[in-house]
Design a protein around this motif. Structure first.
Motif, PDB file in Angstrom:
ATOM      1  N   GLY A 178       5.826 -42.193  -3.717  1.00  0.00           N
ATOM      2  CA  GLY A 178       6.109 -40.819  -4.147  1.00  0.00           C
ATOM      3  C   GLY A 178       5.678 -39.764  -3.155  1.00  0.00           C
TER       4      GLY A 178
ATOM      5  N   ARG B 232      11.207 -49.107  -7.494  1.00  0.00           N
ATOM      6  CA  ARG B 232      10.342 -48.217  -8.271  1.00  0.00           C
ATOM      7  C   ARG B 232       8.901 -48.711  -8.319  1.00  0.00           C
ATOM      8  NH1 ARG B 232      14.244 -46.849 -13.328  1.00  0.00           N
ATOM      9  NH2 ARG B 232      15.456 -45.244 -12.287  1.00  0.00           N
ATOM     10  N   LYS B 233       8.706 -49.995  -8.090  1.00  0.00           N
ATOM     11  CA  LYS B 233       7.343 -50.527  -8.145  1.00  0.00           C
ATOM     12  C   LYS B 233       6.615 -50.328  -6.816  1.00  0.00           C
ATOM     13  CE  LYS B 233       8.399 -54.367 -11.203  1.00  0.00           C
ATOM     14  NZ  LYS B 233       9.639 -54.837 -10.548  1.00  0.00           N
TER      15      LYS B 233
ATOM     16  N   PRO C 239      11.828 -37.748 -13.284  1.00  0.00           N
ATOM     17  CA  PRO C 239      10.834 -37.050 -14.107  1.00  0.00           C
ATOM     18  C   PRO C 239       9.962 -37.987 -14.939  1.00  0.00           C
ATOM     19  CG  PRO C 239      13.046 -36.190 -14.505  1.00  0.00           C
ATOM     20  CD  PRO C 239      13.206 -37.393 -13.650  1.00  0.00           C
TER      21      PRO C 239
ATOM     22  N   CYS D 178       7.486 -47.543  -4.456  1.00  0.00           N
ATOM     23  CA  CYS D 178       7.543 -46.161  -3.964  1.00  0.00           C
ATOM     24  C   CYS D 178       6.203 -45.465  -4.226  1.00  0.00           C
ATOM     25  CB  CYS D 178       8.667 -45.415  -4.664  1.00  0.00           C
ATOM     26  SG  CYS D 178       8.712 -43.663  -4.289  1.00  0.00           S
TER      27      CYS D 178
ATOM     28  N   PHE E 223      12.681 -36.633  -7.450  1.00  0.00           N
ATOM     29  CA  PHE E 223      11.695 -37.458  -8.141  1.00  0.00           C
ATOM     30  C   PHE E 223      12.132 -37.655  -9.581  1.00  0.00           C
ATOM     31  CE2 PHE E 223       8.378 -36.081  -4.936  1.00  0.00           C
ATOM     32  CZ  PHE E 223       8.225 -37.344  -4.420  1.00  0.00           C
TER      33      PHE E 223
ATOM     34  N   TYR F 198       9.616 -41.767 -14.235  1.00  0.00           N
ATOM     35  CA  TYR F 198       8.986 -42.810 -13.414  1.00  0.00           C
ATOM     36  C   TYR F 198       8.157 -42.250 -12.259  1.00  0.00           C
ATOM     37  CZ  TYR F 198      12.207 -45.698 -16.053  1.00  0.00           C
ATOM     38  OH  TYR F 198      12.885 -46.295 -17.070  1.00  0.00           O
ATOM     39  N   LYS F 199       8.361 -40.968 -11.925  1.00  0.00           N
ATOM     40  CA  LYS F 199       7.600 -40.307 -10.851  1.00  0.00           C
ATOM     41  C   LYS F 199       7.733 -41.036  -9.507  1.00  0.00           C
ATOM     42  CE  LYS F 199       5.540 -37.442 -13.808  1.00  0.00           C
ATOM     43  NZ  LYS F 199       6.023 -36.074 -13.896  1.00  0.00           N
ATOM     44  N   VAL F 200       8.924 -41.510  -9.229  1.00  0.00           N
ATOM     45  CA  VAL F 200       9.212 -42.100  -7.927  1.00  0.00           C
ATOM     46  C   VAL F 200      10.562 -41.558  -7.457  1.00  0.00           C
ATOM     47  CG1 VAL F 200       7.908 -44.256  -8.159  1.00  0.00           C
ATOM     48  CG2 VAL F 200      10.225 -44.101  -9.067  1.00  0.00           C
TER      49      VAL F 200
END
Lengths: 416, 264
Positions: free
Chosen positions: B171, B166-167, B188, B169, B186, B190-192
């Motif tokens: 997106g 997650r750190k 909702p 990506c 995606f 973390y937006k990744v």
């Protein structure tokens, strides 16, 4: 709200996570890179193949392709969920991904265009820098100009016959290398789509070639359009004798040059348009003829849901109509403007039908998704991936071109 | 003015000078790094695989509910790491399928959800057969999502599970496009990119996944396919099982018992 939910409407059997994730900005991305590549190819037709009739538009196209270059990246940035990490594509590329090549291809191409412009304009840069240096009591603006031009010379003030001849050679080599790189830049944009095996509409090896052909078409069309607009302004200024450039000719002279250039360029536009349409039709016919498992859903998208977008807007209004307009004898400037606008629209619709059309059916092959472009933005997402975000991308190259034109004027005599 | 010979000489020197410190930088593959950090550092003895017995699934949706809660996928967001599909085949050969809200609340009505707020009622007598199919990430042996990630933010662990950093990506959504099973979305919050990871935080501690634990009928099972004595591994080897969309060459590792050809 889930990303994509704001503009996706689902119909029939669609799995829960499916949305139109790649929206209008991903339509803009191949459209803009296409314009970059096309403009460059047009300028190279003169520099490499020595097509003299294109001399006037070649320099113009080259500067324009530099103005378009940063804009090719803009839609990608606007579309990313984590735009602050976008730079990682350059810094930590994962080379099995088609997108990872972006950093390398993009920077190579940028370097080629920039250095080609430098060689083309070197004499002008040196002359301007020297003229400004020798000028007594410079205004602030002139001081800034002097600094810019002195920096642009990169310390090389040699404009002897021999040096200029070498410049010419360098331009030719750079333009030569530039053609395959420009094609690669855009071909690989096609590859990004063509290699997605999960998407029945996208997956075809023809995709990169189709993208390149339509890119050249759109690039030439945009150059023609901008060229006409600039020439009209010049004509207007010449008529009012309000010239800021020393090179203004009479209105008649400009008119003569304009129509000649346009007629010649239109021929090349038609040539590439025929290629683009043939390839697209080949793809369509091949899919219908082989009719593999996915054809049922594709057929209902192509001949049903997207019929208007594909056959009326793209092929009809965007391809066939301008084709006829250009083929009719006695081409006029006015008719050309209509023609190139339609061609640009057609290429845009082609991108639209690939990107949005490719996401308009479900992975279940039993459901559809409809895209509703957000017009009035109500949050940052619907702005970025809505009408206004797209307009921002369209306007930027013209602003950049205007700025670049201050340093690299596209209409000066005595440059190569 | 520099002449050609000097220019070439200096260029070669410059490149040689640069090459030395650059040689110290090694291009690390995330997979190698992961393996080196792990206990074994060698080939993993574990290859996680999933088994779904569709005969046992009743479409209650408890698995979906458990997954959403366990993995902090917002409960009301219209995305989910796992979902259950309902297939209804009529006597006149029509196929209906739906998965309202991913079947988070189960199938509370016999009406088929056609989207856009429309529903189709099918008479009981018209139904030839009907069944449920749970779906989740296939943790492919040849994952297209990993292949297309432009920054390597998604990668395959040595035990076969495909994970997302997650750190890292950016997106871009390319992985979502590349997945033939539609399991990615995606997140909702973390937006990744987000996906099912077989509850990696649980299975690596010897626990079952949340969905396996929540299923009251034992329709979902997880196991180590490399262990010949593992019950899941035994069923996969001895029974007649199938996988989804194997024509894509992804070599999926979620095996199904009893799916019909209508299931895609």
């Amino acid at each position: 709200m889930v990303h994509g939910e704001a503009w996706t409407v689902k119909e029939l059997f669609v799995t829960p996570n499916e949305y139109i994730y790649w929206s209008v900005q991903i339509v803009m991305y191949p459209f803009m890179t296409g314009l970059v590549a096309g403009a460059f190819v047009l300028s190279s037709l003169y520099h490499v193949f020595g097509i003299k009739q294109l001399k006037e538009i070649a320099r113009f196209a080259l500067v324009f392709s530099l103005a378009l270059l940063p804009v090719a990246m803009m839609p990608l940035q606007l579309h990313l969920q984590q735009p602050q990490r976008g730079i990682e594509v350059f810094l930590t590329p994962h080379f099995t991904s088609a997108i990872a090549a972006f950093g390398i291809v993009f920077s190579t191409y940028g370097a080629i265009v920039a250095s080609e412009i430098w060689f083309v304009y070197r004499k002008y840069i040196v002359e301007t820098a020297l003229a400004l240096r020798n000028k007594a009591d410079k205004s602030t603006g002139e001081k800034i100009y002097h600094l810019i031009f002195s920096l642009l010379t990169l310390g090389s003030y040699d404009i002897s016959e021999k040096a200029l001849h070498q410049d010419e050679k360098a331009v030719k080599i750079l333009a030569g290398i530039g053609i395959p790189v420009a094609c690669f830049l855009h071909g690989y944009a096609g590859f990004i789509f063509g290699s997605v095996k999960a998407n029945a509409l996208w997956m075809t090896p023809l995709m990169p070639v189709i993208f390149i052909m339509s890119a050249v078409v759109s690039g030439i069309a945009l150059c023609m359009l901008t060229y006409i607009v600039v020439m009209e302004i010049r004509k207007f200024l010449a008529a009012r004798k309000k010239t800021t450039y020393e090179t203004y000719e009479s209105t008649e002279e400009i008119k003569g040059i304009e129509i000649n250039v346009i007629k010649m360029t239109a021929k090349y536009l038609l040539f590439f348009l025929i290629f683009a349409i043939s390839l697209e039709l080949l793809d369509l016919i091949f899919r219908g003829y082989t009719a593999v498992k996915t054809w049922d859903i594709l057929r209902s998208v192509i001949y049903g849901k997207d019929f208007l977008d594909i056959f009326v807007f793209q092929y009809g209004i965007g391809n066939l109509l301008p084709f006829i307009l250009f083929l009719l004898p006695g081409l006029t400037i006015r008719r050309t403007v209509v023609g190139v606008l339609l061609v640009l629209f057609g290429v845009f619709m082609m991108r639209w039908n690939v990107v949005i059309g490719g996401q308009s059916f479900s992975l279940t092959f039993a459901g559809f998704m409809h895209y509703h472009l957000p017009i009035i933005p109500h949050d940052i997402e619907t702005f970025k991936e809505g009408l206004f975000g797209a307009l921002l991308v369209i306007i930027t190259p013209f602003v950049l071109f205007w700025g670049l034109n201050k340093i690299f004027p596209v209409f000066i005599k005595e440059v190569h | 003015m520099i002449n050609r010979r000097d220019f070439l000489k200096n260029a070669v020197k410059g490149i040689a000078g640069l090459a030395l410190p650059l040689a110290a930088i090694e291009i690390v593959s995330p997979r190698k790094l992961f393996a080196a950090k792990g206990e074994t550092g060698k080939e993993s003895k574990i290859r996680w695989a999933f088994l779904v017995d569709t005969y046992k699934c009743v479409g209650c949706g408890l698995c979906v509910k458990a997954c959403k809660l366990e993995n902090e996928v917002p409960y009301d967001a219209n995305v989910t790491r796992t979902w259950v599909e309902r297939y209804v085949l009529t006597k006149d050969g029509r196929v209906f399928a739906d998965t309202p809200k991913g079947a988070r609340d189960g199938f509370t009505t016999s009406k088929i959800d056609l989207g856009e707020g429309k529903f189709q009622d099918i008479k009981k007598d018209d139904i030839q057969k009907a069944f449920f199919v749970p779906k989740l990430c296939n943790q492919c042996e040849n994952p297209p999502c990993v292949q297309v990630c432009p920054v390597g933010a998604t990668y395959q662990a040595p035990d076969g599970v495909v994970l997302v950093d997650r750190k890292w990506c950016i997106g871009c959504g390319y992985c979502i496009m590349a997945c033939p099973y539609g399991v990615r979305f995606f997140h909702p919050v973390y937006k990744v990119a987000e996906k099912c990871n077989f509850c990696y935080h649980r299975i690596t501690k010897g626990l079952k996944t949340a969905c396996v634990q929540a299923c009251p009928f034992g329709a979902r099972m997880i196991g180590n396919i490399k262990d010949p004595n593992d019950p899941v591994s035994r069923i996969i080897r001895n029974e007649r099982v199938s996988v989804l969309k194997d024509e894509y060459g992804t070599r999926p590792q979620v095996y199904y018992i009893g799916i019909s050809r209508e299931v895609i």
